[in-house]
Design a protein around this motif. Structure first.
Motif, short mmCIF file in Angstrom:
data_model
loop_
_atom_site.label_atom_id
_atom_site.label_comp_id
_atom_site.label_asym_id
_atom_site.label_seq_id
_atom_site.Cartn_x
_atom_site.Cartn_y
_atom_site.Cartn_z
N SER A 53 35.63 41.49 -2.20
CA SER A 53 34.63 40.65 -2.83
C SER A 53 33.41 41.48 -3.25
CB SER A 53 34.18 39.56 -1.85
OG SER A 53 33.04 38.89 -2.33
N PHE A 54 32.82 41.12 -4.38
CA PHE A 54 31.58 41.77 -4.78
C PHE A 54 30.38 41.09 -4.12
CE2 PHE A 54 31.93 38.46 -8.05
CZ PHE A 54 30.63 37.99 -8.15
N LYS A 55 30.61 39.92 -3.50
CA LYS A 55 29.51 39.16 -2.91
C LYS A 55 29.35 39.40 -1.42
CE LYS A 55 29.27 34.82 -3.79
NZ LYS A 55 29.60 33.42 -4.06
N THR A 56 30.44 39.72 -0.73
CA THR A 56 30.36 39.85 0.72
C THR A 56 31.31 40.93 1.22
OG1 THR A 56 30.61 38.68 2.84
CG2 THR A 56 32.09 38.03 1.06
N ASN A 57 30.95 41.54 2.35
CA ASN A 57 31.84 42.51 2.99
C ASN A 57 32.75 41.81 4.00
OD1 ASN A 57 30.92 44.79 1.62
ND2 ASN A 57 29.21 45.02 3.03
N ASP A 58 32.43 40.58 4.35
CA ASP A 58 33.22 39.82 5.32
C ASP A 58 34.02 38.76 4.57
OD1 ASP A 58 34.29 38.42 7.42
OD2 ASP A 58 32.37 37.72 8.22
N GLU A 59 35.30 39.07 4.31
CA GLU A 59 36.14 38.15 3.54
C GLU A 59 36.33 36.80 4.22
OE1 GLU A 59 37.97 41.46 3.37
OE2 GLU A 59 37.32 41.86 1.32
N LEU A 60 36.12 36.73 5.53
CA LEU A 60 36.24 35.45 6.22
C LEU A 60 35.22 34.44 5.69
CD1 LEU A 60 36.94 36.60 9.90
CD2 LEU A 60 38.58 35.79 8.19
N GLU A 61 34.13 34.93 5.11
CA GLU A 61 33.13 34.05 4.49
C GLU A 61 33.70 33.34 3.27
OE1 GLU A 61 29.48 36.07 3.60
OE2 GLU A 61 29.25 36.78 5.66
N MET A 62 34.81 33.83 2.75
CA MET A 62 35.43 33.21 1.58
C MET A 62 36.27 31.98 1.96
SD MET A 62 36.51 36.68 -0.44
CE MET A 62 37.13 35.86 -1.90
N ILE A 63 36.50 31.79 3.26
CA ILE A 63 37.26 30.64 3.73
C ILE A 63 36.32 29.44 3.84
CG2 ILE A 63 38.66 29.71 5.62
CD1 ILE A 63 39.42 32.62 6.31
N ARG A 64 36.73 28.34 3.27
CA ARG A 64 35.93 27.11 3.32
C ARG A 64 35.69 26.72 4.77
NH1 ARG A 64 38.26 22.58 -0.18
NH2 ARG A 64 37.43 23.92 -1.77
N PHE A 65 34.49 26.21 5.03
CA PHE A 65 34.09 25.80 6.37
C PHE A 65 35.13 24.87 6.99
CE2 PHE A 65 31.49 23.11 9.26
CZ PHE A 65 31.11 24.11 10.14
N GLU A 66 35.51 25.15 8.25
CA GLU A 66 36.46 24.39 9.06
C GLU A 66 37.90 24.48 8.57
OE1 GLU A 66 35.10 20.43 9.91
OE2 GLU A 66 33.36 21.17 11.03
N GLU A 67 38.20 25.43 7.68
CA GLU A 67 39.59 25.68 7.26
C GLU A 67 40.08 26.94 7.96
OE1 GLU A 67 41.50 23.79 5.32
OE2 GLU A 67 39.91 22.34 4.90
N GLU A 68 41.40 27.08 8.10
CA GLU A 68 41.96 28.23 8.80
C GLU A 68 42.23 29.41 7.88
OE1 GLU A 68 45.22 27.38 11.40
OE2 GLU A 68 44.37 25.45 11.99
N PHE A 69 42.39 29.15 6.59
CA PHE A 69 42.69 30.23 5.66
C PHE A 69 42.21 29.86 4.26
CE2 PHE A 69 46.27 27.39 5.30
CZ PHE A 69 46.60 27.42 3.96
N ALA A 70 42.20 30.86 3.40
CA ALA A 70 41.93 30.65 1.98
C ALA A 70 43.07 31.30 1.20
CB ALA A 70 40.60 31.28 1.58
N LYS A 71 43.43 30.69 0.08
CA LYS A 71 44.46 31.26 -0.77
C LYS A 71 43.89 31.36 -2.18
CE LYS A 71 49.14 30.51 -2.49
NZ LYS A 71 50.28 29.60 -2.53
N VAL A 72 44.03 32.54 -2.76
CA VAL A 72 43.57 32.78 -4.12
C VAL A 72 44.79 33.19 -4.92
CG1 VAL A 72 41.91 34.02 -5.55
CG2 VAL A 72 41.42 33.68 -3.13
N GLU A 73 44.96 32.59 -6.09
CA GLU A 73 46.13 32.87 -6.90
C GLU A 73 45.73 32.98 -8.35
OE1 GLU A 73 50.37 30.68 -7.94
OE2 GLU A 73 49.43 30.33 -5.99
N LEU A 74 46.28 33.98 -9.03
CA LEU A 74 45.99 34.20 -10.44
C LEU A 74 47.31 34.36 -11.19
CD1 LEU A 74 43.95 34.88 -12.73
CD2 LEU A 74 44.16 37.27 -12.04
N ASP A 75 47.53 33.49 -12.16
CA ASP A 75 48.67 33.61 -13.05
C ASP A 75 48.15 34.17 -14.37
OD1 ASP A 75 50.55 32.40 -11.29
OD2 ASP A 75 49.76 30.43 -11.82
N PHE A 76 48.83 35.18 -14.90
CA PHE A 76 48.40 35.77 -16.16
C PHE A 76 49.62 36.26 -16.92
CE2 PHE A 76 48.40 39.13 -13.07
CZ PHE A 76 48.82 40.27 -13.74
#
Length: 180
Positions: free
Chosen positions: A25-48
């Motif tokens: 991330s360009f915004k944070t060094n702690d990727e866990l901050e990218m997980i929505r509050f009270e969720e166990e994981f985050a998934k990011v997907e890009l189709d191109f």
């Protein structure tokens, strides 16, 4: 062009795209901050589309982050290089033009590494040699011959690194001259 009111997720969208290109991330060094509050994981997907449909996915959890490309798990983050390339420019980057040269070199290193895996290997090798040499220099008894061999290797690698940087600057200058 991404347009929208404040707080609707424009920056989050840009962060997600950039995250899937470079693996951080360009915004944070702690990727866990990218997980929505009270969720166990985050998934990011890009189709191109690049000659055919492609997909990059990442799942972030307490166990770390796992990337896949076309549903094949990537073993190393460097395997993301060149899959898709983006150039991120945020308001904070204006300091790039005022900053010290090491930040401009870091910018060049990051962007050239996307385009050239050999460059990335040379950067890694140079850092490894530099660390090894500096560790040896701190020892009580220094083997000057070994230090000399490492210095020669560093010179060869640095020569290639500088040549790549010059080539990138030359290409950037051509693009800039066309626009301004």
């Amino acid at each position: 062009i991404i347009v929208g009111d404040n707080g609707v997720g424009k920056t989050n969208l840009v962060e997600a795209i950039d995250f899937l290109t470079i693996g951080k991330s360009f915004k944070t060094n702690d990727e866990l901050e990218m997980i929505r509050f009270e969720e166990e994981f985050a998934k990011v997907e890009l189709d191109f589309f690049r000659k055919e449909n492609k997909t990059i996915k990442c799942v972030i959890s307490n166990a770390g982050k796992r990337f896949s490309y076309n549903d094949i798990e990537l073993k190393k983050l460097t395997e993301l290089n060149g899959k898709i390339v983006d150039v991120l420019f945020v308001p904070e980057d204006v300091s790039f033009f005022k900053d010290n040269p090491s930040n401009r070199r870091r910018f060049l290193d990051l962007n050239i590494s996307f385009l050239n895996k050999e460059y990335l290997k040379d950067l890694s090798l140079y850092k490894k040699l530099l660390k090894e040499r500096n560790t040896l220099l701190k020892e009580e008894k220094v083997d000057k011959n070994y230090i000399s061999v490492i210095n020669e290797q560093m010179i060869e690698v640095q020569y290639r690194i500088i040549a790549h940087r010059k080539e990138m600057i030359k290409k950037l200058n051509l693009l800039i001259n066309d626009k301004f």
